[in-house]
Enzyme design. Structure first.
Site, PDB file in Angstrom:
ATOM      1  CB  SER A  28      -0.922   0.009   1.222  1.00 15.11           C
ATOM      2  OG  SER A  28      -0.171  -0.168   2.411  1.00 15.11           O
ATOM      3  CG  ASN A 115      -3.918  -5.034  12.897  1.00 15.33           C
ATOM      4  OD1 ASN A 115      -3.338  -4.886  11.818  1.00 15.33           O
ATOM      5  ND2 ASN A 115      -4.232  -6.216  13.394  1.00 15.33           N
ATOM      6  CB  THR A 160     -42.065  24.271  -9.002  1.00 12.99           C
ATOM      7  OG1 THR A 160     -43.222  24.661  -9.731  1.00 12.99           O
ATOM      8  CG2 THR A 160     -41.920  25.176  -7.785  1.00 12.99           C
ATOM      9  CG  HIS A 161     -43.104  20.707 -11.655  1.00 13.56           C
ATOM     10  ND1 HIS A 161     -43.319  19.388 -11.331  1.00 13.56           N
ATOM     11  CD2 HIS A 161     -43.797  21.432 -10.740  1.00 13.56           C
ATOM     12  CE1 HIS A 161     -44.121  19.315 -10.274  1.00 13.56           C
ATOM     13  NE2 HIS A 161     -44.419  20.546  -9.890  1.00 13.56           N
ATOM     14  CB  SER A 282     -15.817  24.676 -28.886  1.00 13.05           C
ATOM     15  OG  SER A 282     -15.761  23.848 -30.031  1.00 13.05           O
ATOM     16  CE  LYS A 288     -20.272  24.789 -27.525  1.00 17.90           C
ATOM     17  NZ  LYS A 288     -21.536  24.296 -27.052  1.00 17.90           N
ATOM     18  CG  ASN A 290     -18.259  24.718 -24.158  1.00 16.00           C
ATOM     19  OD1 ASN A 290     -19.325  25.165 -24.569  1.00 16.00           O
ATOM     20  ND2 ASN A 290     -17.417  24.044 -24.913  1.00 16.00           N
ATOM     21  CD  GLU A 295     -20.429  21.158 -19.276  1.00 11.15           C
ATOM     22  OE1 GLU A 295     -21.176  20.589 -20.079  1.00 11.15           O
ATOM     23  OE2 GLU A 295     -19.388  21.762 -19.626  1.00 11.15           O
ATOM     24  CE1 TYR A 322      -6.079  -3.710   8.690  1.00 13.30           C
ATOM     25  CE2 TYR A 322      -5.089  -5.874   8.366  1.00 13.30           C
ATOM     26  CZ  TYR A 322      -5.295  -4.572   7.945  1.00 13.30           C
ATOM     27  OH  TYR A 322      -4.723  -4.144   6.771  1.00 13.30           O
ATOM     28  CD  GLN A 327      -2.696  -2.679   2.078  1.00  8.22           C
ATOM     29  OE1 GLN A 327      -2.023  -2.984   3.048  1.00  8.22           O
ATOM     30  NE2 GLN A 327      -2.413  -3.100   0.858  1.00  8.22           N
ATOM     31  CE  LYS A 330      -4.318   2.555   4.991  1.00 12.33           C
ATOM     32  NZ  LYS A 330      -5.208   1.367   4.937  1.00 12.33           N
TER      33      LYS A 330
HETATM   34  N1  ARG Z   1      -1.147  -1.444   5.347  1.00 12.02           N
HETATM   35  C1  ARG Z   1      -2.091  -1.977   6.277  1.00 12.02           C
HETATM   36  C2  ARG Z   1      -3.437  -1.299   6.071  1.00 12.02           C
HETATM   37  O1  ARG Z   1      -3.446  -0.253   5.567  1.00 12.02           O
HETATM   38  C3  ARG Z   1      -1.634  -1.737   7.670  1.00 12.02           C
HETATM   39  C4  ARG Z   1      -2.169  -2.727   8.663  1.00 12.02           C
HETATM   40  C5  ARG Z   1      -1.615  -4.048   8.345  1.00 12.02           C
HETATM   41  N2  ARG Z   1      -1.863  -4.981   9.360  1.00 12.02           N
HETATM   42  C6  ARG Z   1      -1.668  -6.295   9.153  1.00 12.02           C
HETATM   43  N3  ARG Z   1      -1.896  -7.079  10.141  1.00 12.02           N
HETATM   44  N4  ARG Z   1      -1.332  -6.764   7.978  1.00 12.02           N
HETATM   45  O2  ARG Z   1      -4.464  -1.820   6.405  1.00 12.02           O
END
Ligand code: ARG
Length: 469
Positions: A28, A115, A160-161, A282, A288, A290, A295, A322, A327, A330
């Site tokens: 990660s 964890n 409205t509408h 454009s 144009k 835009n 958007e 956990y 993971q 994130k």
């Molecule tokens: N990179 C892991 C995560 O973001 C950290 C925790 C990992 N813990 C483990 N027991 N493998 O979740």
């Protein structure tokens, strides 16, 4: 990013090396390196506590803390080499620490697990992001209030509408968004309260055998309290989901505003003028201009809702405690925070530079028999039941429509034939200004009410005192 093989901190019981593909694939570090600063702050507080509790000798903790400060420098200046083989930010920092201070560095992880460490890092990280987003919301509110005050008397079509309904003033319309953003701000403040609890000390899942002082760590890191159950502390991502829900609602609001800007700026409407810096041309059609920014904001709402859905789905079937699945929390979280931050920057700048074509707005506000309700109300004041008044005015509208004129252009007898007691002049008194000025009850569009609401909003923004730092 280095892909040199590395000794794994957890390698003791293994005979074979991790498969190279698996190593890269499960890492990660490519995205969790943005947690580096908070990871180090959390580690320093943990180290201080280890010393204070006599779990690790003070002089060793001093070496660890000094090295952590250096590592922070290395990361900030870009000299730190991240490694896939070390999976994540926690193990990258720890490996560098051991590089620097030797075996003593290995004591930092006493009474801690990745964890509870990752759960702490995410909360620390989000705390800063939520505060920054809250300030951005206040900035947007300020711009909306300034623009509302400047346009408190600018008559604007109300729909409205998507059919002409009743005239409003543009300032009133803007203050509707002010209210939405005020609730968004409240939701962030509320999420922050639950976010600001410390998981560290939960260990891997069951707590720790060392005599730690969690409250001291919470105090040093500015948390309001600690997660009270170790299993929950490492498993809980409610705080992230809740935040994504709040961010999704922000995007709903920005997207609705964006949609209105697209419509209003479209040449057949020509109600507003978007600042040039927020428009594009454009490559083929020279005429144009835009509305790409609104958007794109409208479009970006989809990815934030996707992020929320991803996290809900990620968590829903996970057994305690956990699981590596987590993971995956994130990227959606970071994506949503980044997306909302940029959308708020864009919409705030755009709204500050927005101008209204007042004459055109007045023209459209009066079209489509927008004052029909005012005429019905006036008849009610002469004693007619509202339903009868509605019927009378409906007939007048049909007559005006057939004649291709406005209600105010019908002859007075058109009214008195249908409502004998009525003043024939009522028809000619119908104006869009009269219509908005008459809606003077609390929360209505009368300019005086709008200015009152502007005053209240300014007081709220001044007293706006958030617990978030
Ligand atoms: N990179 C892991 C995560 O973001 C950290 C925790 C990992 N813990 C483990 N027991 N493998 O979740």
């Amino acid at each position: 990013m280095s892909d040199k093989p590395q000794k794994k901190p957890w390698g003791g019981r293994f005979h074979d090396a991790t498969d190279r593909f698996v190593e890269r694939w499960q890492a990660s570090i490519a995205y969790d390196q943005r947690l580096a600063a908070v990871d180090i702050v959390g580690s320093i507080a943990h180290a201080h506590m280890l010393a204070k509790q006599g779990i690790v000798p003070v002089d060793e903790v001093e070496q660890i803390v000094a090295a952590l400060h250096e590592i922070r420098e290395e990361i900030e200046t870009g000299t730190f080499v991240f490694s896939d083989a070390l999976e994540d930010i926690h193990m990258n920092v720890e490996a560098r620490l051991i590089d620097k201070v030797g075996a003593v560095g290995g004591k930092l992880h006493t009474a801690r697990s990745r964890n509870d460490q990752v759960a702490t890092d995410i909360r620390l990280y989000l705390r800063d992001e939520v505060s920054a987003l809250s300030h951005q919301l206040v900035e947007l509110q300020r711009v909306l209030v300034d623009q509302a005050e400047a346009h408190a008397e600018v008559v604007f079509p109300g729909f409205t509408h998507m059919q002409t309904a009743q005239p409003v003033v543009f300032g009133h319309h803007l203050l509707a968004y002010y209210e939405m953003v005020a609730r968004d701000h409240g939701r962030l403040a509320d999420a922050y309260r639950r976010l600001n609890q410390l998981p560290l000390g939960a260990g891997a899942l069951a707590g720790t055998t060392f005599p730690i002082d969690r409250l001291a760590v919470a105090r040093e890191l500015g948390f309001d309290g600690v997660c009270r159950n170790s299993l929950d502390g490492v498993s809980d991502r409610d705080f992230a989901i809740e935040l994504l829900a709040a961010l999704s609602l922000i995007m709903v609001h920005l997207s609705r505003l964006a949609e209105e800007l697209v419509l209003w700026s479209s040449p057949p409407f020509r109600l507003v003028h978007l600042p040039e810096g927020y428009c594009t041309g454009s490559s083929i059609m020279p005429q144009k201009r835009n509305p790409d920014v609104p958007e794109l904001i409208r479009g970006k709402s989809g990815r934030v809702f996707g992020d929320l859905t991803a996290l809900l789905t990620l968590m829903k079937g996970l057994p305690l405690a956990y699981n590596k699945d987590m993971q995956e929390d994130k990227e959606p979280l970071f994506d949503a925070v980044d997306t909302v931050r940029d959308c708020l920057t864009a919409i705030t700048g755009l709204m500050a530079g927005l101008t209204v074509h007042g004459d055109r707005a007045r023209e459209l506000a009066g079209q489509g028999f927008a004052t029909a309700t005012d005429l019905a109300d006036a008849l009610v004041r002469t004693g007619l039941p509202f339903r009868d008044a509605h019927e009378v005015v409906g007939k007048l509208v049909a007559r005006a429509e057939a004649a291709g004129c406005d209600l105010a252009e019908l002859p007075g007898e058109a009214l008195t034939e249908l409502a004998p007691g009525a003043d024939a002049d009522l028809l000619h008194k119908l104006t869009v200004d009269g219509s908005v000025a008459a809606r003077a009850a609390l929360g209505g569009t009368a300019p005086a009410q709008v200015l009152e609401a502007v005053r209240d909003a300014r007081i709220a923004l001044k007293h706006h005192n958030s617990k978030m730092r």
